[in-house]
Design an enzyme around this catalytic site. Structure first.
Site, PDB file in Angstrom:
ATOM      1  CE  LYS A   1      -0.908  -3.020   1.122  1.00  0.00           C
ATOM      2  NZ  LYS A   1      -1.784  -1.911   1.423  1.00  0.00           N
TER       3      LYS A   1
ATOM      4  CG  ASP B   1      -9.241  -0.114  -0.027  1.00  0.00           C
ATOM      5  OD1 ASP B   1      -8.707  -1.200  -0.315  1.00  0.00           O
ATOM      6  OD2 ASP B   1      -8.599   0.952   0.122  1.00  0.00           O
TER       7      ASP B   1
ATOM      8  CE1 TYR C   1       3.143   8.549   3.980  1.00  0.00           C
ATOM      9  CE2 TYR C   1       3.328   6.247   3.334  1.00  0.00           C
ATOM     10  CZ  TYR C   1       2.625   7.437   3.358  1.00  0.00           C
ATOM     11  OH  TYR C   1       1.400   7.502   2.757  1.00  0.00           O
TER      12      TYR C   1
ATOM     13  CE1 TYR D   1      -2.151   5.148   3.049  1.00  0.00           C
ATOM     14  CE2 TYR D   1      -2.520   2.891   2.350  1.00  0.00           C
ATOM     15  CZ  TYR D   1      -1.834   4.085   2.239  1.00  0.00           C
ATOM     16  OH  TYR D   1      -0.835   4.205   1.305  1.00  0.00           O
TER      17      TYR D   1
HETATM   18  C1  LIG Z   1      -1.985  -0.623   0.767  1.00  0.00           C
HETATM   19  C2  LIG Z   1      -3.371  -0.157   0.619  1.00  0.00           C
HETATM   20  C3  LIG Z   1      -3.740   0.662  -0.456  1.00  0.00           C
HETATM   21  C4  LIG Z   1      -2.752   1.175  -1.482  1.00  0.00           C
HETATM   22  O1  LIG Z   1      -2.168   0.143  -2.217  1.00  0.00           O
HETATM   23  P1  LIG Z   1      -0.769   0.408  -2.986  1.00  0.00           P
HETATM   24  O2  LIG Z   1      -0.537  -0.861  -3.743  1.00  0.00           O
HETATM   25  O3  LIG Z   1       0.249   0.655  -1.909  1.00  0.00           O
HETATM   26  O4  LIG Z   1      -0.957   1.577  -3.866  1.00  0.00           O
HETATM   27  C5  LIG Z   1      -5.063   1.060  -0.536  1.00  0.00           C
HETATM   28  N1  LIG Z   1      -5.971   0.652   0.375  1.00  0.00           N
HETATM   29  C6  LIG Z   1      -5.654  -0.147   1.408  1.00  0.00           C
HETATM   30  C7  LIG Z   1      -6.712  -0.582   2.376  1.00  0.00           C
HETATM   31  C8  LIG Z   1      -4.339  -0.581   1.576  1.00  0.00           C
HETATM   32  O5  LIG Z   1      -4.012  -1.342   2.623  1.00  0.00           O
END
Ligand SMILES: *Cc1c(COP(=O)(O)O)cnc(C)c1O
Length: 432
Positions: free
Chosen positions: A280, A251, A22, A150
């Site tokens: 992550k 997620d 960003y 997100y």
């Molecule tokens: C960071 C994140 C993503 C995206 O993961 P990337 O490895 O950056 O593509 C998706 N969902 C959540 C909740 C995240 O924190």
């Protein structure tokens, strides 16, 4: 604290040619050159050491340069760094998946390994669409999601990110139109106010015939606002999805692997989603790896439909190096007394950040698990506040109104105190 001419020329090249997350290419924001990192310390190339408060965005839960994780990578490197996953398989992927199936909520047992969080979200969305196609309901291709969420930066994932912070207006004609639900006002630890469910129920009632799934971040909304909501809401959302025949995608890319105080945030509500994304911290911050897990019901139904296969297959699928490190990271976590340690970190964050709550420039301080958030009244001035944090000897990277900490679980009490004191000091300086 001097920078050698060689490092300075690299920083100049960076400014000239490289985008950061960003960022603008012609940015005058500083970038700090890191020489190495160990434990919770970043060693800058100018000789300074910073206590890391970010775990490189939720990832480095065991700290940097960990002997066990290094060893796992080195041993795997001697065998093979990578082989294609089409028609071939290997121990690192199989052992990792065995462990993931064992530790994730009951019922999740079919696993698609991919290379990043955003891709795992794309995969989850495609699974949901293929599932309904196989049940003879091909109209169910849209998604409901919470505002302030997100889910990643690729186009499918972006379509379910918050439309305002995700700048949907800019990508108007390429983003699929999804259904946005108000985020629950009931906070973590509170029962769900029935009014919180109205927005979700209305969307489900009106649009269930078009909806493949509800996608949300369980309990902790991350990059969309660092907000902790009622686990009871999540439990009731699960029930509503069942009632309206809409899948639930959790997620857990940010929340997975202990960050919220439970191994997975879904456990706060005692639910199993139909599909779950992890990423992550999966490799302890070593390399990019993610996975999408689902139930036998979803995977079997996809198998029985047309075309009888799941339509995805990344080049670096189940990269053996990444899987070997992920397996080691998961073992390391499970062998440790992580739940107790995260409880202590939560206490440390609460005590250490409490002084911020009195400051007029601060709207709210909130902590959950190993996450501490100071929400400001106004967006922070990035270059100034980053410089102030570096001068205070810590690495903290705020965004918008949010100054937040998510340290490695191995941080010492003393370093955690220093980190919190630096936040209190720097936040007190933000007076305009
Ligand atoms: C960071 C994140 C993503 C995206 O993961 P990337 O490895 O950056 O593509 C998706 N969902 C959540 C909740 C995240 O924190």
């Amino acid at each position: 604290m001097t920078i050698s001419p060689k490092i300075q020329s690299e920083i100049d090249l960076d400014h000239e040619h490289i985008w950061h997350p960003y960022s603008a290419m012609q940015s005058d924001l500083p970038v700090y050159h890191v020489e190495s990192a160990a434990g919770v310390r970043l060693h800058l190339s100018d000789g300074r050491q910073l206590i890391d408060g970010m775990s490189s965005w939720w990832c480095a839960i065991h700290g940097y340069n960990h002997a066990r994780l290094n060893q796992a990578a080195e041993e795997q490197l001697q065998r093979m760094a990578h082989v294609m996953f089409g028609g071939l398989t290997h121990s690192p992927a199989i052992r990792l998946v065995e462990k993931l199936v064992a530790v994730t909520p009951d019922g999740l047992q079919s696993v698609f390994i991919s290379d990043s969080g955003s891709v795992s979200v794309e995969v989850a969305m495609k699974m949901a669409i293929q599932y309904w196609n196989s049940t003879g309901e091909p109209d169910k291709q849209r998604f409901a999601t919470l505002r302030n969420g997100y889910h990643g930066d690729t186009l499918g994932a972006m379509s379910v990110c918050d439309p305002v912070t995700g700048m949907h207006s800019l990508f108007n004609s390429v983003l699929s139109r999804q259904y946005f639900v108000e985020r629950p006002a009931s906070r973590f630890g509170e029962p769900c106010d029935p009014a919180d469910l109205e927005s979700l129920e209305q969307v489900l009632r009106q649009h269930h015939a078009q909806l493949a799934a509800l996608i949300l971040e369980p309990v902790v909304q991350g990059a969309g606002g660092m907000y902790f909501y009622s686990a009871d809401y999540l439990r009731q959302a699960r029930a509503l999805c069942e009632r309206y025949r809409v899948l639930l995608i959790a997620d857990e890319i940010a929340t997975g692997f202990g960050r919220s105080g439970r191994l997975f945030a879904c456990e706060h509500a005692g639910i199993t989603p139909d599909i779950m994304c992890i990423g992550k911290a999966l490799t302890g911050g070593y390399m990019s790896l993610a996975a999408t897990l689902t139930t036998a019901e979803v995977s079997n139904t996809i198998d029985q439909g047309n075309p009888g296969v799941f339509m995805h297959g990344p080049t670096f699928m189940a990269n053996p190096l990444a899987c070997a490190v992920a397996l080691s990271s998961l073992e390391l976590l499970l062998e440790s007394d992580w739940q107790r340690r995260i409880g202590q970190i939560e206490q440390g964050l609460r005590q250490g950040l409490a002084a911020c709550a009195q400051m007029p420039q601060v709207a709210e301080v909130r902590c959950l698990g190993a996450i501490g958030v100071v929400e400001m009244q106004q967006p922070v001035e990035m270059s100034r506040i980053t410089r102030q944090f570096v001068e205070a000897g810590v690495w903290v990277r705020p965004f918008g109104k949010l100054v937040y900490l998510m340290p490695a679980y191995i941080i010492s009490d003393e370093d955690l105190e220093k980190l919190c004191s630096a936040v209190v000091e720097v936040v007190s300086l933000q007076t305009d």
